[in-house]
Design a protein around this motif. Structure first.
Motif, PDB file in Angstrom:
ATOM      1  N   GLU A  25      52.961  50.893  36.966  1.00  0.00           N
ATOM      2  CA  GLU A  25      52.462  49.515  36.951  1.00  0.00           C
ATOM      3  C   GLU A  25      53.608  48.524  36.888  1.00  0.00           C
ATOM      4  OE1 GLU A  25      48.941  48.159  34.976  1.00  0.00           O
ATOM      5  OE2 GLU A  25      48.373  50.211  34.515  1.00  0.00           O
ATOM      6  N   GLU A  29      54.435  45.697  39.569  1.00  0.00           N
ATOM      7  CA  GLU A  29      54.563  44.302  39.159  1.00  0.00           C
ATOM      8  C   GLU A  29      55.890  43.715  39.643  1.00  0.00           C
ATOM      9  OE1 GLU A  29      53.956  41.582  35.240  1.00  0.00           O
ATOM     10  OE2 GLU A  29      55.135  43.410  35.012  1.00  0.00           O
ATOM     11  N   HIS A  33      56.214  40.644  42.258  1.00  0.00           N
ATOM     12  CA  HIS A  33      56.966  39.422  41.958  1.00  0.00           C
ATOM     13  C   HIS A  33      58.000  39.158  43.040  1.00  0.00           C
ATOM     14  CE1 HIS A  33      55.735  37.678  38.147  1.00  0.00           C
ATOM     15  NE2 HIS A  33      55.481  38.895  37.717  1.00  0.00           N
ATOM     16  N   TYR A  53      44.549  46.340  43.971  1.00  0.00           N
ATOM     17  CA  TYR A  53      45.099  47.065  42.825  1.00  0.00           C
ATOM     18  C   TYR A  53      44.505  48.466  42.713  1.00  0.00           C
ATOM     19  CZ  TYR A  53      47.680  43.042  41.194  1.00  0.00           C
ATOM     20  OH  TYR A  53      48.572  42.014  41.099  1.00  0.00           O
ATOM     21  N   MET A  94      49.602  45.702  29.915  1.00  0.00           N
ATOM     22  CA  MET A  94      49.879  44.699  30.942  1.00  0.00           C
ATOM     23  C   MET A  94      49.565  43.294  30.416  1.00  0.00           C
ATOM     24  SD  MET A  94      51.319  46.485  33.112  1.00  0.00           S
ATOM     25  CE  MET A  94      51.651  45.190  34.288  1.00  0.00           C
ATOM     26  N   ILE A 111      48.021  41.405  37.895  1.00  0.00           N
ATOM     27  CA  ILE A 111      48.189  42.675  37.183  1.00  0.00           C
ATOM     28  C   ILE A 111      48.570  42.443  35.722  1.00  0.00           C
ATOM     29  CG2 ILE A 111      50.619  43.121  37.690  1.00  0.00           C
ATOM     30  CD1 ILE A 111      49.681  46.078  38.280  1.00  0.00           C
ATOM     31  N   ASP A 112      48.965  41.230  35.379  1.00  0.00           N
ATOM     32  CA  ASP A 112      49.277  40.881  33.996  1.00  0.00           C
ATOM     33  C   ASP A 112      48.014  40.584  33.179  1.00  0.00           C
ATOM     34  OD1 ASP A 112      52.033  41.096  34.426  1.00  0.00           O
ATOM     35  OD2 ASP A 112      52.166  39.016  35.108  1.00  0.00           O
ATOM     36  N   GLY A 117      45.148  45.417  35.480  1.00  0.00           N
ATOM     37  CA  GLY A 117      45.954  46.522  34.968  1.00  0.00           C
ATOM     38  C   GLY A 117      45.101  47.756  34.727  1.00  0.00           C
TER      39      GLY A 117
END
Length: 134
Positions: A25, A29, A33, A53, A94, A111-112, A117
């Protein structure tokens, strides 16, 4: 004493599965980014992101099976419990990463957040469950 040793081994196996999912993960991420600007949509669609995801988690699970072809958790009950517990823990982790990013003034990705997550980790856990053996 043998029961304590078995419990410690089981906990280490669970920790290995959890860490594997968190590492994947985190890599996703970081990649998101780095590559987000060219793929920004004017109005992000949460369903599209959720499916994305889910697919990324399944791909991560397949790649992890190539790297680690055997399950870390060897008991059948432990492997089933892992499919449920690890995604919840990964989703919470996450959220913690997202809060950390937000405190630093960085932009959060989907995903945060817990759900995304969790979905990523659930797909990864299901693929690992179905393609590995204890």
């Amino acid at each position: 004493m043998e029961i304590v040793a078995e419990l410690v081994i089981f906990l280490l196996q669970c920790l290995a599965e959890f860490l594997l999912q968190i590492i994947f993960e985190a890599l996703v991420e970081l990649g998101l980014h780095a590559a987000r600007e060219p793929f920004r949509l004017p109005t992000p669609n949460p369903w599209f992101a959720g499916i994305g995801y889910l697919v990324l988690g399944a791909v991560g699970g397949a790649i992890s099976v190539l790297i680690f072809p055997s399950a870390f958790i060897t008991s059948d009950i432990g492997r089933i419990a892992n499919v449920f517990a690890t995604p919840i823990l990964a989703g919470l982790t996450m959220v913690a990463f997202g809060a950390w990013r937000q405190r630093r003034g960085e932009e959060m990705l989907r995903i945060d957040r817990f759900f995304y997550g969790f979905i990523f980790a659930l797909a990864m856990a299901l693929v690992r469950f179905s393609l590995t053996h204890g």
